[in-house]
Enzyme design. Structure first.
Site, mmCIF file in Angstrom:
data_model
loop_
_atom_site.group_PDB
_atom_site.id
_atom_site.type_symbol
_atom_site.label_atom_id
_atom_site.label_comp_id
_atom_site.label_asym_id
_atom_site.label_seq_id
_atom_site.Cartn_x
_atom_site.Cartn_y
_atom_site.Cartn_z
ATOM 1 N N LYS B 38 0.845 -1.198 0.000
ATOM 2 C CA LYS B 38 0.000 0.000 0.000
ATOM 3 C C LYS B 38 0.880 1.248 0.000
ATOM 4 O O LYS B 38 1.918 1.282 0.686
ATOM 5 C CB LYS B 38 -0.915 -0.019 1.233
ATOM 6 C CG LYS B 38 -1.992 1.058 1.233
ATOM 7 C CD LYS B 38 -2.907 0.913 2.455
ATOM 8 C CE LYS B 38 -4.043 1.930 2.454
ATOM 9 N NZ LYS B 38 -4.954 1.755 3.618
ATOM 10 N N SER B 113 -9.807 1.585 2.385
ATOM 11 C CA SER B 113 -8.920 2.378 1.561
ATOM 12 C C SER B 113 -7.823 1.562 0.868
ATOM 13 O O SER B 113 -7.221 2.045 -0.086
ATOM 14 C CB SER B 113 -8.262 3.454 2.420
ATOM 15 O OG SER B 113 -7.424 2.860 3.382
ATOM 16 N N SER B 137 -10.096 -0.696 6.601
ATOM 17 C CA SER B 137 -9.457 -0.491 5.292
ATOM 18 C C SER B 137 -8.754 -1.702 4.700
ATOM 19 O O SER B 137 -8.374 -1.683 3.534
ATOM 20 C CB SER B 137 -8.481 0.681 5.365
ATOM 21 O OG SER B 137 -9.199 1.890 5.339
#
Lengths: 496, 433
Positions: B38, B113, B137
């Site tokens: 990420k 996310s 997330s």
């Protein structure tokens, strides 16, 4: 005296201090970067992701800073809580790497302490509200002008993350002189604890809050009701960096405020900047409302259980106690005891000497001779710490009558400090060994033969004659004779 | 280790912000595996944007601890995965680098996310992925993309090097196609880190991959009824089927109600936004952010950079968080949210007196269409109802595929007491079978 002037004199001064002290730890408070600033270090060379506040970096508490704060707490007789926590103080300023400062808020490491000061013989207890740990910001350099006019401002993060303790006092000071005494005492205590280096630039920074209140509001013990203080207009004076500057800045502020009142002007609540070079305070901003720092708990630092640290961490004997012990145990007068406890290193040095000689002899040598000569040379006791043995040998030579006091003080000690030589080398070089008795006997005879007038004067009872003859013998011996025994020998020869 | 930036590549779903390769060590438990990281995790020499124009050009000089750990375990990083800007969102649509498409459900969001991380795994662009989970997330995109995602106990995995959104809530978590692979990745990244004072050895002596043995004989599973009520019927039906499956394998299913949960979303957003307002304060243009022509004093220049560099959702959260912490509102919002958080923790503790794990649908809905939900922040916030309680309570949870509704993935969330990752992994592996 006018009515207004009378009124002016009826004001009492109320001062409280916030003292920022840089702690002497090896590394910064939340990372492993060194706190030791080299004079010629590059800007931003002593940094890492943590003290630069890089995205993702996390603080890890330096236990050395906690230990130093606990020592301060113990020295100030403060309460140390079961657990202590850190908060974020949020504000935007370019020297602040994260735009928040890690500090302590509702659980500071020290609470409710005190420090006794003495001003002109009056002893007073100054209340310590709290002392808490926090990180120092970076520093700004304004290129080509002042903060307002500079072309560019450069940021150096080398200082960022230096551990600070902020010590907040009660509004217990009633004069600028008291703040000076307090700060000098505080510095002395901090140095004894080994947590503070006064010679480091910016290691002590003081903000002072000062108000004038009606003198009638002060009771006999000097106490003032909280509500009176809350109503008083308060001036905060910033940029004070020593105990001497504190007294000067606040004395200026007292007279400025009294003059303003005298002229019928209202005092504003404002922040003023002490301009050391001009010796005045300058208004920075008026405080219409308190800044909102939006404090909240720092989740990245778990609460620290400090309850048992207090028992585990020892502090050395503090200056007041040591002074009293020197008077009681060594029979020193209080002036000598004060001199000999002025720093922990001086006191340690003295006690090492006093172990070997009569304490009064040791006190004279250390307090009068050594400190005087060091002071004259701008040297510190720490500059000669490794030479305790040489110093002891010097005293021993005098005590054993192998060197005169005069030569020891004026020649050998000075050369030891100036040239770094040991006493024996200096004595050999300068030929200062005490002259042997035969040589002195010869000098005595010579002096009598060469000065018949003085001999006549002596016999007719003139006091000065003998001293003159002693001087002659001393001169012949190159100072290596002992004046007392010369005196004795002369008398014997003259009276024979 | 080498770093190799490539612009080309077959990233049809826009799962990556930066495609870059960092080779890991030759051997280790992850040798031969590729991994998507990420883009809020610091990678030495590879830009780390957090999905924001503010960090478009930011190249960290250091690796996050989890990045070091996966590389040392032999994984090869293939790219920095797309994400909602500063992890603020549940659809990956707030990214300044464009939305990610859901490989399992065309034209739909991948969740967020960590949408890029989940999409990379679902599309086969990476074997494994790291995401971060502040309010769901990791679990949300795992559920929407039909993969497995784990949110570990707070303190099990180092956050050093993860660009903070809400630091009291977030943990790094693994995503993979199977429970066992996700658990293997957790084995690699978990454990104390001297650079993160909130990590501890609560997971000592654990073997997560080994726990994925599907043995749920005698396990009690409490279904959180409060989280069923707000979910779509189709989703609940699919979820229910996976519970029936668990029961058939020997688990005991009961129902549990937690009164505090109705306040969880409000409490979560107040706390997360408050922390975010402080965590993102450092992005002021001094060292990060787009150039602006702004004149004026420091504050005016900071404001201009933040105006240009942050997207609308980030600004909304910073403003609301600043408000919630302000004098006069602090007690009404921030303090109250902390009280609610304590209540949620207590409710979970009480529930775990009676059951081994708790279960709910991971998401109350199926993945929305791209662009469908962006204009209604409140609707988006409510979508987090099932995931945020776990973060408030610092607990571990896993999302495992439970089936689908008309081809759209549905995830089953299993929650355990602190440091019970082995238990929820074991239960999830039974759902998967």
């Amino acid at each position: 005296m006018t009515a207004q002037a009378v009124q002016t004199d009826e004001h009492a001064v109320v001062i409280g201090l916030e003292v920022h002290v840089q702690l002497e730890t090896a590394t910064k408070i939340f990372c492993g970067c060194s706190t030791a600033a080299d004079d010629d270090e590059e800007p931003n060379s002593r940094t890492c992701p943590v003290c630069l506040g890089l995205p993702g970096a996390l603080p890890v508490l330096n236990e050395g800073a906690v230990e130093a704060a606990v020592k301060i707490g113990k020295a100030l007789s403060a309460d140390i809580p079961e657990r202590t926590t850190f908060h974020r103080k949020n504000y935007y300023y370019p020297d602040l790497p994260k735009n928040f400062q890690l500090t302590q808020y509702d659980a500071p490491i020290c609470q409710e302490g005190e420090l006794e000061i003495s001003v002109e013989g009056d002893r007073r207890e100054i209340g310590i509200t709290r002392a808490h740990l926090e990180e120092d910001p970076g520093s700004l350099q304004h290129k080509g002008g002042s903060i307002d006019t500079a072309e560019a401002t450069l940021i150096n993060y080398n200082r960022a993350g230096t551990p600070l303790v902020e010590i907040v006092t009660e509004p217990d000071f009633r004069s600028p002189a008291e703040t000076r005494a307090f700060l000098a005492k505080l510095e002395e205590v901090l140095e004894y604890l080994g947590v503070f280096d006064a010679t480091r630039d910016g290691s002590l920074r003081v903000d002072a809050n000062i108000s004038l209140v009606d003198a009638d509001e002060v009771d006999e013990e000097g106490a003032i009701d909280d509500s009176v203080l809350e109503d008083a207009n308060r001036t905060e004076v910033k940029n004070i960096s020593s105990h001497k500057a504190a007294e000067k800045a606040l004395a200026y502020e007292v007279s400025r405020q009294k003059n303003a009142v005298k002229r019928g002007r209202a005092l504003k609540t404002e922040t003023r900047h002490w301009d050391e070079s001009r010796g005045i305070t300058v208004s920075m901003r008026s405080k219409e409302s308190e800044a909102d720092y939006r404090y909240f708990r720092e989740a990245d630092l778990p609460p620290l259980e400090v309850a048992d640290w207090k028992d585990k961490i020892d502090i050395p004997e503090l200056p007041d106690a040591r002074r009293e012990r020197f008077v009681a145990d060594y029979g020193l007068d209080s002036e000598a005891a004060s001199k000999l406890t002025s720093t922990k290193e001086v006191a340690d040095f003295f006690e090492a000497v006093a172990e070997q000689f009569d304490p009064n002899v040791a006190a004279t040598w250390v307090a009068d001779n050594l400190l005087g000569e060091l002071n004259y040379r701008d040297m510190l006791i720490t500059d000669i710490e490794g030479r305790l043995d040489e110093f002891s040998r010097l005293i021993e030579l005098v005590e054993n009558d192998e060197l005169t006091v005069k030569n020891a003080e004026e020649v050998v000690l000075r050369s030891m400090l100036d040239d770094g030589d040991d006493p024996e080398t200096i004595i050999d070089r300068e030929g200062l060994g005490k002259a042997d008795d035969d040589a002195i006997a010869d000098f005595v005879v010579e002096a009598i033969d060469e000065n018949p007038d003085a001999v006549d004067d002596y016999h007719s009872g003139e006091d000065g004659a003998l001293n003159f003859l002693v001087g002659q013998v001393m001169q012949k011996s190159g100072g290596s004779a002992d004046p007392g025994s010369v005196n004795q020998l002369l008398r014997e020869e003259l009276d024979a | 280790m080498s770093s190799d930036h490539t612009d080309a590549g077959d990233d049809a779903h826009n799962a990556f912000i930066t495609e870059a390769t960092i080779e890991g060590d030759d051997d280790g438990p992850l040798a031969g595996r590729t991994i998507a990281i990420k883009d809020n995790m610091s990678t030495d020499g590879v830009r780390t944007t957090c999905g924001s124009a503010m960090l478009d050009e930011y190249v960290p000089p250091y690796n996050a601890t989890v990045v070091d750990r996966v590389l040392e375990a032999g994984a090869t990083m293939v790219g920095k995965a797309n994400m909602d800007e500063f992890a603020m969102g549940g659809t990956t649509e707030t990214s300044a680098f464009g939305a990610t498409e859901n490989p399992a459900a065309p034209d739909r969001v991948p969740g967020g996310s960590s949408g890029g991380s989940a999409a990379a795994v679902a599309a086969g662009a990476a074997d494994l992925a790291l995401g971060s989970d502040t309010g769901g997330s990791v679990r949300n995109p795992a559920s929407f993309c039909g993969v497995v995602g784990i949110k570990p106990t707070y303190g099990l995995v180092s956050r050093y090097g993860i660009v903070a959104y809400a630091n009291s809530l977030e943990q790094v978590g693994p995503l993979a196609n199977t429970v066992e692979d996700a658990a293997l990745l957790l084995d690699v990244i978990s454990g104390p880190d001297p650079n993160d004072a909130t990590t501890n050895d609560g997971g000592a002596d654990s073997g997560y991959a080994a726990a994925a043995d599907g043995d749920v004989e005698g396990l009690t599973v409490g279904v959180i009824t409060d989280l069923i009520e707000g979910a779509d019927d189709d989703v609940v039906e699919t979820f229910q089927a996976s519970l029936d499956d668990l029961e058939a394998q020997g688990a005991e299913i009961t129902e549990v109600s937690l009164d505090s949960l109705e306040h969880a979303v409000q409490a979560y957003y107040v706390i997360a936004m408050s922390e975010a307002s402080s965590n993102l304060a450092r992005f002021d243009g001094v060292r990060y952010g787009p150039d602006t022509d702004a004149e004026g004093n420091w504050n005016e220049q900071f404001a201009a950079v933040r105006e240009a560099g942050f997207g609308p959702e980030v600004k909304r959260r910073i403003l609301l968080g600043t408000y919630a912490l302000s004098a006069g509102y602090h007690d009404k919002y921030y303090k109250k949210a902390q009280d609610a958080r304590a209540w949620v923790k207590q409710d979970f503790d009480d529930a775990f007196e009676d059951v081994d794990v708790l279960a709910s649908p991971t998401m109350p809905v199926v993945p929305p269409k791209l662009g469908e939900s962006l204009d209604d922040p409140l609707q988006l916030y409510l979508m987090d109802a099932n995931t945020v309680p776990v973060n408030l309570a610092n607990l571990p949870a896993i999302s495992v595929p439970a089936g689908d509704v008309d081809g759209l993935p549905v995830g089953c969330q299993l929650i355990g007491p602190k440091f019970s990752e082995e238990t929820i992994i074991r239960a999830a592996s039974a759902v998967e079978d």
